[in-house]
Design a protein around this motif. Structure first.
Motif, PDB file in Angstrom:
ATOM      1  N   UNK A  17       0.932  -1.152   0.029  1.00 61.42           N
ATOM      2  CA  UNK A  17      -0.066  -0.040   0.112  1.00 61.42           C
ATOM      3  C   UNK A  17       0.978   1.314  -0.149  1.00 61.42           C
ATOM      4  N   UNK A  18       0.596   2.148  -0.837  1.00 66.43           N
ATOM      5  CA  UNK A  18       1.255   3.534  -0.712  1.00 66.43           C
ATOM      6  C   UNK A  18       0.232   4.612  -0.853  1.00 66.43           C
ATOM      7  N   UNK A  19      -0.841   4.497  -0.872  1.00 68.15           N
ATOM      8  CA  UNK A  19      -1.926   5.452  -0.813  1.00 68.15           C
ATOM      9  C   UNK A  19      -2.769   5.253   0.477  1.00 68.15           C
ATOM     10  N   UNK A  20      -3.205   6.495   1.144  1.00 71.01           N
ATOM     11  CA  UNK A  20      -3.985   6.315   2.356  1.00 71.01           C
ATOM     12  C   UNK A  20      -4.544   7.875   2.567  1.00 71.01           C
ATOM     13  N   UNK A  53      -8.681   7.434  -6.852  1.00 68.85           N
ATOM     14  CA  UNK A  53      -8.940   7.577  -8.429  1.00 68.85           C
ATOM     15  C   UNK A  53      -8.401   9.399  -8.428  1.00 68.85           C
ATOM     16  N   UNK A  54      -8.648  10.087  -7.688  1.00 69.34           N
ATOM     17  CA  UNK A  54      -8.490  11.495  -8.083  1.00 69.34           C
ATOM     18  C   UNK A  54      -7.005  11.524  -7.982  1.00 69.34           C
ATOM     19  N   UNK A  55      -5.996  10.808  -7.363  1.00 65.66           N
ATOM     20  CA  UNK A  55      -4.917  11.093  -7.162  1.00 65.66           C
ATOM     21  C   UNK A  55      -4.096  10.385  -8.408  1.00 65.66           C
ATOM     22  N   UNK A  56      -4.869   9.387  -9.004  1.00 71.80           N
ATOM     23  CA  UNK A  56      -4.370   8.635 -10.097  1.00 71.80           C
ATOM     24  C   UNK A  56      -4.695   9.429 -11.450  1.00 71.80           C
TER      25      UNK A  56
END
Length: 153
Positions: A17-20, A53-56
């Motif tokens: 995991x790299x997103x939180x 999904x925003x981050x991506x």
């Protein structure tokens, strides 16, 4: 920790995991005993998924009225490991575990302030056409943005 069918090795799985996001458990999300209602992690998954999904770079297009595709949840599950109580600060993690033709299998993990796993989950999202309701394949660029080692054709 109990065995989950979608997790082969919990230690390896956690490291991927790299997103939180951080979420504080509100009073309205608890029952009369002060612990988090069992439906609430699904709301947390949604919030984490949207921010992921925003981050991506996906949500920016999906929300445009003229854009033809939208994401839909095909299935979603949650496994409870530890009780969570009112006013606790949680870190909710999300990652793309595998990518299909028009779907992505997302995995979730909720950690308390002591970095203990409180709940885990997984769910399939499908990118569909607003017009037809049918799956729309990911582009190679989209697959690369999902940054999933397990992408399939």
């Amino acid at each position: 920790m109990k065995h989950f069918t979608y997790i082969d090795d919990i230690a390896t799985w956690q490291k991927e995991f790299s997103f939180s996001i951080h979420i504080k458990v509100r009073f309205s999300e608890t029952d009369m005993f002060g612990h988090m209602n069992n439906t609430i992690p699904f709301t947390y998954f949604e919030e984490a998924r949207i921010e992921f999904f925003k981050h991506k770079g996906f949500m920016q297009n999906w929300v445009k009225p003229e854009h033809d595709t939208i994401p839909v949840v095909a299935d979603l599950q949650c496994d409870f490991v530890k009780q969570v109580f009112f006013d606790e600060q949680l870190k909710v993690c999300v990652k793309a575990n595998s990518v299909g033709k028009s779907s992505v299998d997302l995995h979730y993990m909720g950690l308390n302030e002591r970095e203990e796993v409180c709940f885990t989950g997984r769910g399939t999202m499908v990118q569909i056409s607003k017009q037809t309701g049918k799956g729309v394949p990911w582009t190679e660029e989209m697959k690369a943005k999902l940054d999933c080692k397990m992408a399939v054709s």
